[in-house]
Design a protein around this motif. Structure first.
Motif, PDB file in Angstrom:
ATOM      1  N   HIS A  58       0.866  -1.228   0.115  1.00 31.33           N
ATOM      2  CA  HIS A  58       0.036  -0.018  -0.109  1.00 31.33           C
ATOM      3  C   HIS A  58       0.765   1.039   0.020  1.00 31.33           C
ATOM      4  N   GLN A  59       1.834   1.195   0.706  1.00 27.17           N
ATOM      5  CA  GLN A  59       2.789   2.537   0.915  1.00 27.17           C
ATOM      6  C   GLN A  59       3.464   2.780  -0.696  1.00 27.17           C
ATOM      7  N   VAL A  60       3.832   1.843  -1.322  1.00 24.11           N
ATOM      8  CA  VAL A  60       4.981   1.907  -2.400  1.00 24.11           C
ATOM      9  C   VAL A  60       3.605   2.221  -3.685  1.00 24.11           C
ATOM     10  N   ARG A  61       2.586   1.429  -3.412  1.00 26.40           N
ATOM     11  CA  ARG A  61       1.789   1.911  -4.509  1.00 26.40           C
ATOM     12  C   ARG A  61       1.271   3.403  -4.623  1.00 26.40           C
ATOM     13  N   LYS A  62       1.004   3.807  -3.323  1.00 29.83           N
ATOM     14  CA  LYS A  62       0.627   5.478  -3.234  1.00 29.83           C
ATOM     15  C   LYS A  62       1.949   6.145  -3.993  1.00 29.83           C
ATOM     16  N   GLN A  63       3.125   5.696  -3.749  1.00 29.34           N
ATOM     17  CA  GLN A  63       4.215   6.487  -4.336  1.00 29.34           C
ATOM     18  C   GLN A  63       4.559   6.119  -5.607  1.00 29.34           C
ATOM     19  N   LYS A  64       4.184   5.055  -5.989  1.00 29.58           N
ATOM     20  CA  LYS A  64       4.403   4.483  -7.327  1.00 29.58           C
ATOM     21  C   LYS A  64       3.361   3.573  -7.986  1.00 29.58           C
ATOM     22  N   PRO A  65       2.260   4.289  -8.218  1.00 36.06           N
ATOM     23  CA  PRO A  65       1.393   3.428  -9.040  1.00 36.06           C
ATOM     24  C   PRO A  65       1.624   3.289 -10.657  1.00 36.06           C
ATOM     25  N   GLY A  66       1.175   2.491 -11.117  1.00 40.92           N
ATOM     26  CA  GLY A  66       1.731   2.135 -12.538  1.00 40.92           C
ATOM     27  C   GLY A  66       1.566   0.653 -12.853  1.00 40.92           C
ATOM     28  N   ASP A  67       1.892   0.474 -14.165  1.00 41.82           N
ATOM     29  CA  ASP A  67       1.588  -0.943 -14.817  1.00 41.82           C
ATOM     30  C   ASP A  67       2.885  -1.955 -14.497  1.00 41.82           C
ATOM     31  N   HIS A  68       2.982  -2.100 -12.880  1.00 40.99           N
ATOM     32  CA  HIS A  68       3.835  -2.930 -12.587  1.00 40.99           C
ATOM     33  C   HIS A  68       3.418  -3.664 -11.227  1.00 40.99           C
ATOM     34  N   TRP A  69       4.109  -4.865 -10.996  1.00 39.50           N
ATOM     35  CA  TRP A  69       3.639  -5.438  -9.712  1.00 39.50           C
ATOM     36  C   TRP A  69       4.730  -5.228  -8.647  1.00 39.50           C
ATOM     37  N   TYR A  70       4.178  -5.672  -7.480  1.00 39.81           N
ATOM     38  CA  TYR A  70       4.773  -5.164  -6.157  1.00 39.81           C
ATOM     39  C   TYR A  70       5.097  -6.438  -5.498  1.00 39.81           C
ATOM     40  N   GLY A  71       6.421  -6.307  -5.097  1.00 36.54           N
ATOM     41  CA  GLY A  71       7.114  -7.627  -4.373  1.00 36.54           C
ATOM     42  C   GLY A  71       7.649  -7.029  -2.989  1.00 36.54           C
ATOM     43  N   PRO A  72       6.888  -6.639  -2.034  1.00 37.23           N
ATOM     44  CA  PRO A  72       7.443  -6.651  -0.812  1.00 37.23           C
ATOM     45  C   PRO A  72       8.305  -7.748  -0.026  1.00 37.23           C
ATOM     46  N   MET A  73       9.369  -7.469   0.501  1.00 36.32           N
ATOM     47  CA  MET A  73      10.181  -8.508   1.058  1.00 36.32           C
ATOM     48  C   MET A  73      10.568  -8.234   2.560  1.00 36.32           C
ATOM     49  N   LEU A  74      10.599  -9.130   3.450  1.00 40.26           N
ATOM     50  CA  LEU A  74      11.104  -8.793   4.628  1.00 40.26           C
ATOM     51  C   LEU A  74      12.010  -9.939   5.030  1.00 40.26           C
ATOM     52  N   ASP A  75      13.219  -9.696   5.827  1.00 41.23           N
ATOM     53  CA  ASP A  75      14.365 -10.641   5.760  1.00 41.23           C
ATOM     54  C   ASP A  75      13.810 -11.508   6.714  1.00 41.23           C
ATOM     55  N   ALA A  76      14.390 -12.931   6.404  1.00 45.17           N
ATOM     56  CA  ALA A  76      13.928 -13.948   7.194  1.00 45.17           C
ATOM     57  C   ALA A  76      15.383 -14.677   7.530  1.00 45.17           C
ATOM     58  N   ARG A  77      16.505 -14.220   7.302  1.00 49.49           N
ATOM     59  CA  ARG A  77      17.932 -14.413   7.643  1.00 49.49           C
ATOM     60  C   ARG A  77      18.328 -15.256   6.370  1.00 49.49           C
ATOM     61  N   ARG A  78      19.752 -15.476   6.342  1.00 50.47           N
ATOM     62  CA  ARG A  78      20.403 -16.043   5.274  1.00 50.47           C
ATOM     63  C   ARG A  78      19.725 -15.466   3.771  1.00 50.47           C
TER      64      ARG A  78
END
Length: 224
Positions: A99-119
Motif C-alpha cells: 500500500h505504501q509503495v503503490r501510493k508513491q509509485k502507481p503504474g503498470d507493474h507488480w509489487y514484491g514486498p520482502m522482509l528479511d528471514a535470515r540467510r
C-alpha cells in the motif's frame, strides 16, 4: 470515523501513529535496533498525549516479520484493548508495505514486498498493479531462478529490508529494487480506518501474529 492508534513493529524498528477522524495527528518512530521492548510504551504515551480522546481502536501490523517485534507489538496492542475497551484491527505487514509503495509509485507493474528471514530467505508476497494478491505470503529461499516466470510477464518492484540481499541474485531486466522502504504506522492507520468503517475488527483475546515460521532461538555459546 474514529480515534485509531496504530502500532508497527514487524522489523528491528517500530513506529506509532494516531489518526482522529481519518487525519494523522501524531506519530513517533524509533530506528535503533532492539529498542521496541523498552521504548514502545513511551512512544505510545507521547502520541496519545496530543488528544484527550481514548482510542476507539488499536491497529497492529499482523506479520510476518521479526518474531520478537511482532510479539511485543501485538501484546501491547491487546493490552491497550483490554484496558480501554478499544477494538483490535490487524493488517498484514506485506500488504501494508505494498500500500505504501503503490501510493508513491502507481503504474503498470507488480509489487514484491520482502522482509528479511535470515540467510537468503525472505518473507514475500506479490501484488498486481491493482493491489490484488498475485502470489500469497510465503517464506522463500531466493536464488537466480526466483520469480522467473512472473518477471518474464511483468515488471516487478521489490522492496523492504529483505530486498537488498536479493538485488545481486535476481538479475532480470524486469526486476527493479527500491531502497529504504519500511512498514510505517502512519500508513497502517489509513488502512485501519477502512477496516473500522467496514467493522472488520478481530478478537483481541484470541488474535495471534502471523509468524509464518516457528521461532528458533540462537544457540548459546559454550564456555567450557
Amino acid at each position: 470515523m474514529a480515534c485509531i492508534l496504530s502500532i508497527e513493529s514487524s522489523t528491528f524498528r517500530y513506529s506509532v501513529a494516531l489518526h482522529v477522524e481519518g487525519e494523522l495527528v501524531a506519530s513517533d518512530e524509533c530506528v535503533e535496533a532492539q529498542q521496541t521492548a523498552s521504548q514502545l510504551a513511551v512512544s505510545i504515551q507521547n502520541v496519545l498525549s496530543v488528544t484527550s480522546k481514548k482510542p476507539d481502536a488499536v491497529a497492529v501490523a499482523a506479520g510476518p516479520g521479526s518474531y520478537t517485534g511482532l510479539r511485543i507489538g501485538v501484546a501491547t496492542a491487546k493490552g491497550l484493548c483490554f484496558a480501554t475497551g478499544a477494538r483490535l484491527l490487524a493488517v498484514p505487514t506485506l500488504e501494508l508495505m505494498m500500500h505504501q509503495v503503490r501510493k508513491q509509485k502507481p503504474g503498470d507493474h507488480w509489487y514484491g514486498p520482502m522482509l528479511d528471514a535470515r540467510r537468503m530467505e525472505v518473507y514475500v508476497a506479490l501484488f498486481d498493479e491493482e493491489g490484488r494478491t498475485a502470489a500469497p505470503t510465503s517464506a522463500r529461499v531466493i536464488d537466480a531462478q526466483s520469480f522467473r516466470s512472473e518477471l518474464d510477464q511483468h515488471r516487478i518492484l521489490f522492496f523492504g529490508d529483505g530486498a537488498a540481499k536479493c538485488r545481486s541474485v535476481i538479475q532480470h531486466p524486469q526486476a527493479e529494487f527500491l531502497d529504504n522502504i519500511h512498514p510505517q504506522a502512519a500508513q497502517l492507520g489509513e488502512l485501519a480506518g477502512q477496516l473500522w468503517m467496514e467493522k472488520k475488527w478481530v478478537d483481541a483475546a484470541s488474535f495471534e501474529p502471523f509468524y509464518l515460521k516457528d521461532f528458533v532461538a540462537k544457540k548459546p555459546k559454550a564456555f567450557f
